[in-house]
Motif scaffolding. Structure first.
Motif, PDB file in Angstrom:
ATOM      1  N   UNK A 128      76.923 -29.565  42.823  1.00 47.89           N
ATOM      2  CA  UNK A 128      76.652 -28.708  43.987  1.00 47.89           C
ATOM      3  C   UNK A 128      75.691 -27.577  43.623  1.00 47.89           C
ATOM      4  N   UNK A 129      75.896 -27.012  42.446  1.00 45.96           N
ATOM      5  CA  UNK A 129      75.016 -25.934  41.999  1.00 45.96           C
ATOM      6  C   UNK A 129      73.579 -26.438  41.845  1.00 45.96           C
ATOM      7  N   UNK A 134      67.688 -24.919  44.482  1.00 47.16           N
ATOM      8  CA  UNK A 134      66.271 -24.825  44.796  1.00 47.16           C
ATOM      9  C   UNK A 134      65.376 -25.200  43.632  1.00 47.16           C
ATOM     10  N   UNK A 135      65.982 -25.608  42.515  1.00 48.66           N
ATOM     11  CA  UNK A 135      65.212 -25.943  41.315  1.00 48.66           C
ATOM     12  C   UNK A 135      64.859 -27.419  41.204  1.00 48.66           C
ATOM     13  N   UNK A 136      65.576 -28.265  41.947  1.00 49.58           N
ATOM     14  CA  UNK A 136      65.443 -29.694  41.741  1.00 49.58           C
ATOM     15  C   UNK A 136      65.024 -30.421  43.019  1.00 49.58           C
ATOM     16  N   UNK A 167      70.236 -28.953  50.904  1.00 47.10           N
ATOM     17  CA  UNK A 167      68.947 -28.551  51.468  1.00 47.10           C
ATOM     18  C   UNK A 167      68.174 -29.753  52.010  1.00 47.10           C
ATOM     19  N   UNK A 168      67.364 -29.504  53.016  1.00 45.01           N
ATOM     20  CA  UNK A 168      66.641 -30.578  53.708  1.00 45.01           C
ATOM     21  C   UNK A 168      65.661 -31.313  52.802  1.00 45.01           C
ATOM     22  N   UNK A 169      65.160 -30.644  51.776  1.00 44.52           N
ATOM     23  CA  UNK A 169      64.109 -31.253  50.959  1.00 44.52           C
ATOM     24  C   UNK A 169      64.608 -31.817  49.635  1.00 44.52           C
ATOM     25  N   UNK A 170      65.906 -31.914  49.442  1.00 45.01           N
ATOM     26  CA  UNK A 170      66.466 -32.403  48.182  1.00 45.01           C
ATOM     27  C   UNK A 170      67.022 -33.813  48.373  1.00 45.01           C
ATOM     28  N   UNK A 171      66.594 -34.728  47.491  1.00 45.79           N
ATOM     29  CA  UNK A 171      67.149 -36.071  47.469  1.00 45.79           C
ATOM     30  C   UNK A 171      68.412 -36.068  46.617  1.00 45.79           C
TER      31      UNK A 171
END
Length: 212
Positions: A128-129, A134-136, A167-171
């Protein structure tokens, strides 16, 4: 001589021309379809099923992302102390990838339910972290389905997080057999690996470079 209903044999030139026309039509149809695909988003991807290749497919996506220079996070929920080829290979991309090997082995190895539950919780917290940091660009939750299968984590909690906090942009890629129906329902891409043959059934032991 040929029978009246036999088709005349085509020359190589005619076959090539027919093939080119067929491919031209196929490309036009494909281009038309692709023009309608305009959404770009972080996907929830599930690799499940009894066949071999679930983690392999997940790590394939990891290496593909690395090839594009994307940062990747990996949490291994079950692999435990086994040294794997993928982990050793990923060490060469330490500037782009973070690997957390959180599990202590398969449940039949630990034989301690509470210990397995605690390990699953720590691994999920780490995942979860990573997902929300926002790093990956991509996070692989390897064998998460296994701990969900044994109810070491609450599937409702996992689904709620993935639906509302990812987040919307994370796979996010999740592997492991017996994926829960609730997870399949919310996923964007689900692949069920079907086993046709496996060398293990013929007495072949797990081998370096194939299973680990």
């Amino acid at each position: 001589m040929t029978a009246d209903n036999d088709k005349p044999e085509l020359s190589d030139e005619e076959l090539n021309a027919r093939h080119a026309e067929k491919m031209r039509k196929k490309k036009a149809a494909r281009d038309k379809i692709m023009a309608t695909k305009t959404i770009e988003k972080g996907l929830l991807i599930v690799h499940t099923g009894k066949g071999k290749g679930k983690s392999t497919a997940g790590f394939g996506m990891v290496f593909r992302s690395l090839g594009h220079g994307h940062k990747v996070g990996v949490v291994q929920f079950v692999k435990g102390r086994i040294e794997t080829g993928e982990r050793m290979a990923l060490e060469r991309f330490s500037d782009l990838v973070t690997v957390k090997r959180m599990g202590e082995g398969f449940t039949w190895e630990t034989q301690d339910r509470q210990r397995d539950i605690d390990a699953a919780r720590q691994a999920w917290d780490a995942a979860k972290e990573m997902i929300t940091s926002g790093d990956y660009r991509l996070v692989l939750c390897d064998e998460l389905n296994i701990v969900l299968r044994y109810d070491y984590l609450d599937i409702a909690e996992v689904v709620e997080f993935l639906e509302n906090e990812k987040p919307e942009d994370v796979h996010v890629v999740i592997t492991g057999r017996n994926a829960k129906d609730e997870l399949i329902e919310i996923a964007d891409l689900v692949t069920d690996m079907t086993q046709i043959k496996h060398p293990f059934r013929s007495g072949v032991k797990p081998q370096e470079g194939i299973e680990f």
